[in-house]
Every structure is written in structure tokens, then in C-alpha cells.
Design an enzyme around this catalytic site. Structure first.
Site, PDB file in Angstrom:
ATOM      1  N   SER A   1       0.841  -1.197   0.000  1.00 34.40           N
ATOM      2  CA  SER A   1       0.000   0.000   0.000  1.00 34.40           C
ATOM      3  C   SER A   1       0.872   1.241   0.000  1.00 34.40           C
ATOM      4  O   SER A   1       2.089   1.179   0.161  1.00 34.40           O
ATOM      5  CB  SER A   1      -0.913   0.015   1.229  1.00 34.40           C
ATOM      6  OG  SER A   1      -0.172   0.311   2.396  1.00 34.40           O
ATOM      7  N   LYS A   2       0.221   2.392  -0.167  1.00 32.15           N
ATOM      8  CA  LYS A   2       0.957   3.651  -0.181  1.00 32.15           C
ATOM      9  C   LYS A   2       1.570   3.973   1.173  1.00 32.15           C
ATOM     10  O   LYS A   2       2.463   4.805   1.283  1.00 32.15           O
ATOM     11  CB  LYS A   2       0.036   4.789  -0.628  1.00 32.15           C
ATOM     12  CG  LYS A   2      -1.124   5.076   0.318  1.00 32.15           C
ATOM     13  CD  LYS A   2      -1.959   6.252  -0.174  1.00 32.15           C
ATOM     14  CE  LYS A   2      -2.678   5.938  -1.455  1.00 32.15           C
ATOM     15  NZ  LYS A   2      -3.574   7.033  -1.877  1.00 32.15           N
ATOM     16  N   ARG A   3       1.095   3.285   2.220  1.00 30.36           N
ATOM     17  CA  ARG A   3       1.630   3.515   3.561  1.00 30.36           C
ATOM     18  C   ARG A   3       2.878   2.673   3.838  1.00 30.36           C
ATOM     19  O   ARG A   3       3.583   2.908   4.810  1.00 30.36           O
ATOM     20  CB  ARG A   3       0.549   3.232   4.619  1.00 30.36           C
ATOM     21  CG  ARG A   3      -0.555   4.283   4.638  1.00 30.36           C
ATOM     22  CD  ARG A   3      -1.650   3.913   5.601  1.00 30.36           C
ATOM     23  NE  ARG A   3      -2.381   2.734   5.162  1.00 30.36           N
ATOM     24  CZ  ARG A   3      -3.359   2.752   4.262  1.00 30.36           C
ATOM     25  NH1 ARG A   3      -3.705   3.902   3.707  1.00 30.36           N
ATOM     26  NH2 ARG A   3      -3.985   1.659   3.904  1.00 30.36           N
TER      27      ARG A   3
END
Length: 502
Positions: free
Chosen positions: A264-266
């Protein structure tokens, strides 16, 4: 699967964050398809959801594509086509016009249901174990009822009148061929729910804007993430409602972390900016990204962008999810460092970058980071470098005189008998007094014979004097890389340094 003529493809990110590695892969595959078969690569910014926009995200997307060398033919800025703006937020009138077309045809209708009623409906269907679908409550409103609600200013959305799933003419909506997943057959509500096309604020949903823009921009092939696979029947239903040709779809599998979770972008390995900040070369990251789901026929691993443009194919796309591995990209970055050093234009960029890092991080002076010295340092130890930022730690002796009083240096010195140290240094100096560099390969042998010591002792003594380290590059390579005046100065220092017992 493969195109038979020029293609028009698009990368259509939402600026809700910095560009993700999965987004870069989508952009790359679209770009490569356009270059392999001719046509156009279009950048379209899908920014209709104003509540989720992140400041600077659009600029990051554009700058990252430029960094990676993925030049778009049409898109924001000065690269425009005939379809109008490439920001969806600036195309609201176009979407309203096309939603009205569907209303006039009877292919769409106004829905006045309140958010409360819709939530209650979803809850009720969930309790019954049924998929969440709109019950077409407003589909049955008379024109008189609609007019009265409009007169009262009641908010409404516009919904697509989805095809009947048992209608033979509509069977193709849920059945299609995907370039990655093969034949797909959706039997559930995916393509047969009355999807909202225009929201109550007058802005389009992703479904309407996506389909309208793909048609108006002449998109022939849609390469996008696997998360949009379930939405494809809705989009096919919309294309059919407008009477437009449907593009070829290819849904790319998800990227995964080594532990099996979704990237994910995290995740630290998610944002492309993190790779840029870490010091990866654009060519290495592009090479790595291309291999996340695409399998070249000849199992080649190292690619330049031009080679990818010439070899990419839809047939090479696989269905399996790809695991992101820092070990793999680190290996590729090392290979691309070596390739770049062998190219005059690319090596100049590397040297410039390394000089800035040496000056800013290690405070090296202009003399020690002369571009020729830096280039030789990179060449000397690039097989041990993953990033140019590691250059000083791998070869500090190229930029500063060594500390001869460390425990490592003393341990190395003690491997050479004290009686032989001075003669090795003096014989070496006498062989490089002419001012021009001798043949370094033969120097060690010449000095060993003159000083009457083994070759190994000469190499250890020179390594001590020039680097203060017990390991490193081969002595001939080291002597060739260092400036002649640096070599002499360090040898004279050892010769005059009583604390080294020379």
C-alpha cells in the site's frame, strides 16, 4: 492479444497521494505498449473527488514520470489534444452533457433517494445475505413526480439503467476477454446494478468520467490495476449504452510485500519518491518495475528503457501477484551503475550526483572531488556500490588521507616485518620519481625484487600507506585510480612517520 495497429493508451491516476510503485508500473506498461506499437501515451488526472486531493500530488506524479523517462504525448500542461482538458475536474460540463444524453435515451434516470434511505437499503440487503444493489425505487417515478421534485429543488443523482442480466443481447456485458486474465464471466450484480453516474453535486463518479474520457480520447487499450476488474462490466454497460466501441482491457495483478500483504501507499516500499530519495537510478527502478508482472520471452533481466520499448508485449503479462523485493532492485541498481559508468552522458550525471553528495555530506574539498577522481573512484568500487551515496564509505582513501593509527591499520602494518618497511617504501618512491605513472601491474614485482621481499609484503605495505585498510581494491587498480601526487605524498608521510616504525 497483441495490437494490430497503433494504440492510444492512458495513465489516469487520482492525485490522492504520491505516486505508488503500482502506479508507476501501470504508467510504464501503458507507455511501453504505446512505444512498441506506435500511437499515443496520455496522462489524465482523475481529480473529481475533491475531498481526497493531496496538495502537491499532481506535481509529484508528473515529475516522477519525467524522472523515470516516461514522456507522455498528451496531458496536463502544454501537451494537449482535441479532447479538452486532461484534468477531470475541468470537464464537468462534458460529463453533465453525456449524462443528459443517457437521460434523453431512457438509458439513465434521476434518483432522489436520500443517503439515509440508501444506507437502510444496504443494511437490509446485507441482513438478507443479498448483494448490495439499488432497488430502482426512483426508476418508477412518473414524469409529473420528477418535475415536482425538481421544482422543489430536491437533490438527485443520475443512475445508469443497467441491462437485464437475463437478456441475451446483454450477455456480453458480463463476459469479456481480459489480456491478462483471459475469459471473464461475471454472473453477479457487477455489471447489472444501476450505478450512480452523476452525483448530487453535479460531479461525475469514476465510472462515468472514466468511460466518457476513454471514448473522447480514443483509448484503444486500458491497462490498469486488478482492483478495477470488478468495475469492468459497469464500464462495458456504459459503453454499450452510449453505442461506443469497447476498448481492450488488461488488469494487472496486485503488488505484494514479502509477508504476503498488499503493498500500500503507507508501506515504505510503496511510494516511488522513497526510491528516488534512497538513491536508486531511474533506469534501475524502471527495469525492476517492468519485471513486476511482465515476463520477457528470453528471460533477460537487464534492460534499458529502449530495449523495453522494443520487447514489451501483452502476451508476456502474467496473472500471478508480484512480490516487491529490495534485494532484487539493489542488485539491478548495481548493474545499472556499472552500465551508466560505461556511457559518457550517463556517467557525467553520476559523477555530478556523487560530487554533490561528497561535498554536502562529507565536506570534501574541491580538489579531492575533482570529477576525474570521482569517476575513477566510482569505477574502482562500483561492484561494491548499491548507491553513489555509499562512495565515501566504500573508498574514503580516494578523498582523504588515511588514518594510520587505527587498530585496523596497525594490524595490517604488523604483518610486514619492521626491517622491510622502509625499503619497500623507498623502493616504491624511487620507481615513481620520474613524474609519469609506471606500469602498476609490474611495479609490485619490481619493488619486491629491489627490496628483496615477497610480493605479498609489498602489497600489504602499499595498502597500509595508501588506504589504512586491510581490504579493498587490487593494488594495481588502486595505484591507477589515485593521483600520482597523492600517492607520493602518502608514501613520504609513511617514510617520515616514526610512530609507524617505518
Amino acid at each position: 492479444k497483441e495490437p494490430t495497429g497503433p494504440v492510444r493508451v492512458r495513465f489516469a491516476p487520482s492525485p490522492t497521494g504520491m505516486l505508488h510503485l503500482g502506479g508507476l508500473r501501470t504508467a510504464l506498461f501503458n507507455y511501453l505498449l504505446s512505444r512498441r506499437y506506435g500511437g499515443a501515451f496520455i496522462l489524465r488526472i482523475e481529480d473529481t473527488d475533491q475531498t481526497r486531493l493531496v496538495s502537491g500530488a499532481t506535481e509529484n506524479i508528473i515529475n516522477t514520470l519525467k524522472w523515470a523517462g516516461l514522456t507522455f504525448d498528451e496531458g496536463p500542461g502544454h501537451k494537449g489534444g482535441s479532447a479538452g482538458s486532461y484534468f477531470q475536474s475541468q470537464r464537468a460540463d462534458i460529463y453533465r452533457k453525456h449524462s443528459q444524453i443517457l437521460l434523453d435515451r431512457g438509458s439513465a434516470y434521476r434518483c432522489f433517494c436520500t443517503p439515509g434511505r440508501l444506507e437502510s437499503l444496504r443494511t437490509s440487503m446485507a441482513v438478507q445475505g443479498r448483494p448490495p444493489m439499488y432497488d430502482r425505487n426512483c426508476r418508477h417515478l412518473s414524469q409529473r413526480q420528477i418535475d415536482e421534485k425538481l421544482r422543489l429543488g430536491e437533490p438527485y443523482t443520475i443512475r445508469l439503467l443497467a441491462p437485464n442480466p437475463v437478456d441475451q443481447e446483454s450477455a456480453h456485458i458480463g463476459q469479456f476477454s481480459d489480456a491478462v486474465h483471459g475469459h471473464m464471466h461475471f454472473r453477479g450484480p457487477a455489471g447489472f446494478d444501476d450505478a450512480v453516474l452523476l452525483k448530487s453535486d453535479g460531479l461525475p463518479t469514476y465510472h462515468l468520467a472514466n468511460v466518457v474520457d476513454d471514448h473522447l480520447m480514443g483509448i484503444t487499450h486500458v491497462l490498469r490495476g486488478e482492483e478495477w476488474l470488478m468495475s469492468t462490466p459497469k464500464h462495458r454497460a456504459l459503453f454499450t449504452a452510449f453505442g461506443w466501441p469497447i476498448p481492450q482491457y488488461a488488469h494487472l495483478p496486485l503488488l505484494m510485500n514479502p509477508d504476503g500483504s498488499k503493498l500500500s501507499k503507507r508501506n515504505r516500499d510503496g511510494p516511488v519518491q522513497q526510491y528516488i530519495d534512497d538513491g536508486y537510478l531511474p533506469s534501475a527502478l524502471v527495469n525492476y518495475t517492468a519485471l513486476l508482472g511482465w515476463h520477457p520471452e528470453n528471460n533477460q533481466e537487464l534492460f534499458t528503457l529502449k530495449e523495453l520499448e522494443n520487447q514489451f508485449s501483452l502476451n508476456g503479462l502474467g496473472r500471478s501477484k508480484s512480490v516487491v523485493s529490495r534485494d532484487r532492485i539493489n542488485w539491478l541498481n548495481r548493474q545499472h551503475l556499472r552500465m551508466a559508468l560505461n556511457d559518457s552522458e550517463q556517467s557525467a550525471v553520476l559523477v555530478k550526483k556523487a560530487r554533490e553528495e561528497l561535498a554536502n555530506t562529507h565536506g570534501c574539498d574541491d580538489y579531492s572531488i575533482d570529477k576525474h577522481i570521482v569517476h575513477k573512484a566510482l569505477d574502482l568500487c562500483c561492484d561494491r556500490l548499491t548507491f553513489t551515496s555509499e562512495l565515501f564509505s566504500k573508498a574514503p582513501f580516494m578523498f582523504v588521507d588515511p588514518d594510520l593509527f587505527t587498530s585496523e591499520a596497525k594490524k595490517l602494518l604488523h604483518k610486514v616485518p619492521e626491517d622491510n618497511r622502509a625499503s619497500i617504501i623507498n623502493c616504491t618512491l624511487s620507481n615513481i620519481q620520474e613524474g609519469s605513472k609506471p606500469e602498476w601491474q609490474s611495479l609490485v614485482k619490481t619493488v619486491a625484487e629491489a627490496a628483496q621481499v615477497p610480493n605479498k609484503q609489498v602489497m600489504m605495505m602499499l595498502r597500509f600507506a595508501l588506504t589504512g585498510q586491510s581490504s579493498g581494491p587490487k593494488i594495481p587498480d588502486l595505484l591507477d585510480a589515485l593521483p600520482i601526487d597523492t600517492i607520493k605524498r602518502r608514501l613520504y608521510h609513511v617514510a617520515n612517520c616514526k610512530n609507524t616504525n617505518v
